[in-house]
Design an enzyme around this catalytic site. Structure first.
Site, PDB file in Angstrom:
ATOM      1  N   GLU A  93       0.836  -1.199   0.000  1.00 30.14           N
ATOM      2  CA  GLU A  93       0.000   0.000   0.000  1.00 30.14           C
ATOM      3  C   GLU A  93       0.871   1.250   0.000  1.00 30.14           C
ATOM      4  O   GLU A  93       1.926   1.304   0.627  1.00 30.14           O
ATOM      5  CB  GLU A  93      -0.923   0.033   1.222  1.00 30.14           C
ATOM      6  CG  GLU A  93      -2.092  -0.930   1.115  1.00 30.14           C
ATOM      7  CD  GLU A  93      -3.253  -0.547   2.035  1.00 30.14           C
ATOM      8  OE1 GLU A  93      -3.395   0.647   2.358  1.00 30.14           O
ATOM      9  OE2 GLU A  93      -4.010  -1.446   2.422  1.00 30.14           O
ATOM     10  N   CYS A 332      -3.083   6.461   9.278  1.00 25.57           N
ATOM     11  CA  CYS A 332      -2.023   5.857  10.076  1.00 25.57           C
ATOM     12  C   CYS A 332      -2.543   4.631  10.824  1.00 25.57           C
ATOM     13  O   CYS A 332      -3.549   4.699  11.525  1.00 25.57           O
ATOM     14  CB  CYS A 332      -1.494   6.896  11.069  1.00 25.57           C
ATOM     15  SG  CYS A 332      -0.189   6.305  12.135  1.00 25.57           S
TER      16      CYS A 332
END
Length: 340
Positions: A93, A332
């Site tokens: 990713e 995050c």
């Protein structure tokens, strides 16, 4: 473990020049190749129209080292999450985070992550291998190509623990700086902290920002949240951080994910302030981004502001970082190399 197939992406101008000369081409072709790889983002040698057609046809299958976009999604805040398919079929990713003046790329340094932090989706998915430098650089070129604007900042905060892959990360930093033109001070390397690795990074004398993920104000809690902390006490970690500052002259950023009712109490803020007293540093508080694999909760605004106020009262430089891309599972701690 690394994939070892030779690729053109990741080579310096000198290395590319040597390569074209071995192919029987004139020296100036090296500069042309460098420009097409790092400025134009070429995905195949056949695209390089300044090369002779006969040579392009001969090298049509020579690997440049670019990934392909397997999946792309855009969050309401314009953050873009990419699933990139590497040359061996593995998926990583990458996240592109735009603002009016900046385009930041959050890059992965490994396929998966072996650190297994309890609140992080990446760590829940296991680990497969290190990324090579060109696979890190490719992420930046891919985002730059998709946004059709130059990348200004890069943060090594995607999948993986960068300092476990230190050699390739340092090589990628130099390519991003020297070959793509991103200033080292616009690059941030994040780590949970590994014995000897912070000092090893310091001796490379880079001008990057080091972001150390603390996430706890005492050793027992840190070991619960970050299993690898059993092998690296807070005392030793902070001693290495002080040495890093002495060697590099660079301020450290300490990352602290706020987990409601776990590490966000006022007394824990005092404990954190005492840990960092006299440190040349800045604290980034990150309200927890929920994942399906863990039961932690994001603290409310009152809890967050109380924690901030306690740190400020103790003269600690602090800010709250609200992660972009939350709705696209691109924030995050949410990266898991899947579409959800």
């Amino acid at each position: 473990m690394l994939v070892t197939e030779e690729t053109l992406l990741g080579k310096s101008l000198d290395e590319l020049t040597q390569w074209v000369e071995k192919q029987g081409q004139p020296t100036y072709r090296g500069k042309q190749l460098h420009q097409w790889l790092y400025e134009k983002g070429a995905r195949s040698l056949d695209e390089i129209s300044v090369f002779p057609k006969t040579w392009r046809e001969k090298l049509i299958n020579y690997p440049i080292g670019r990934s392909t976009i397997d999946y792309r999604t855009v969050a309401p805040d314009a953050t873009r999450k990419y699933l990139l398919c590497l040359g061996d079929g593995l998926i990583i990713e990458t996240v592109g985070i735009p603002t009016a003046k900046r385009l930041t790329v959050c890059v992965s340094s490994q396929v998966g992550c072996p650190m297994a932090c309890d609140f992080c989706a990446t760590g829940k998915g296991g680990y497969q291998r290190h990324l090579r430098a060109h696979e890190i650089v490719d992420q930046v070129l891919t985002v730059q190509e998709d946004f059709q604007r130059r990348v200004s900042h890069v943060v090594f905060m995607g999948m993986g623990e960068p300092l476990l892959n230190l050699e390739e990360v340092v090589k990628s930093v130099k390519i991003l700086n020297q070959d793509i033109g991103i200033g080292q001070r616009s690059l941030t390397i994040s780590t949970v902290g590994l014995p000897q690795k912070i000092i090893q990074l310091a001796h490379h004398h880079l001008q990057v920002t080091l972001a150390v993920s603390l996430h706890a104000s005492n050793q027992p809690l840190r070991e619960t949240l970050i299993p690898s902390a059993q092998h690296y006490t807070l005392k030793n970690l902070l001693a290495d951080c002080r040495e890093y500052v002495n060697i590099t002259g660079r301020r450290i950023s300490f990352e602290y994910v706020l987990l409601g009712g776990v590490n966000d109490l006022p007394e824990q803020a005092i404990e954190l302030a005492n840990l960092l007293k006299g440190f040349q540093s800045h604290v980034n508080l990150i309200p927890y981004n929920p994942i399906d694999e863990a039961d932690y909760q994001r603290p409310n605004q009152t809890q967050i502001q109380t924690f901030v106020q306690v740190l400020e009262q103790h003269k600690i430089a602090v800010s709250v970082r609200y992660s972009r891309g939350l709705e696209a599972n691109a924030a995050c701690g949410q990266l898991r190399a899947s579409q959800r």
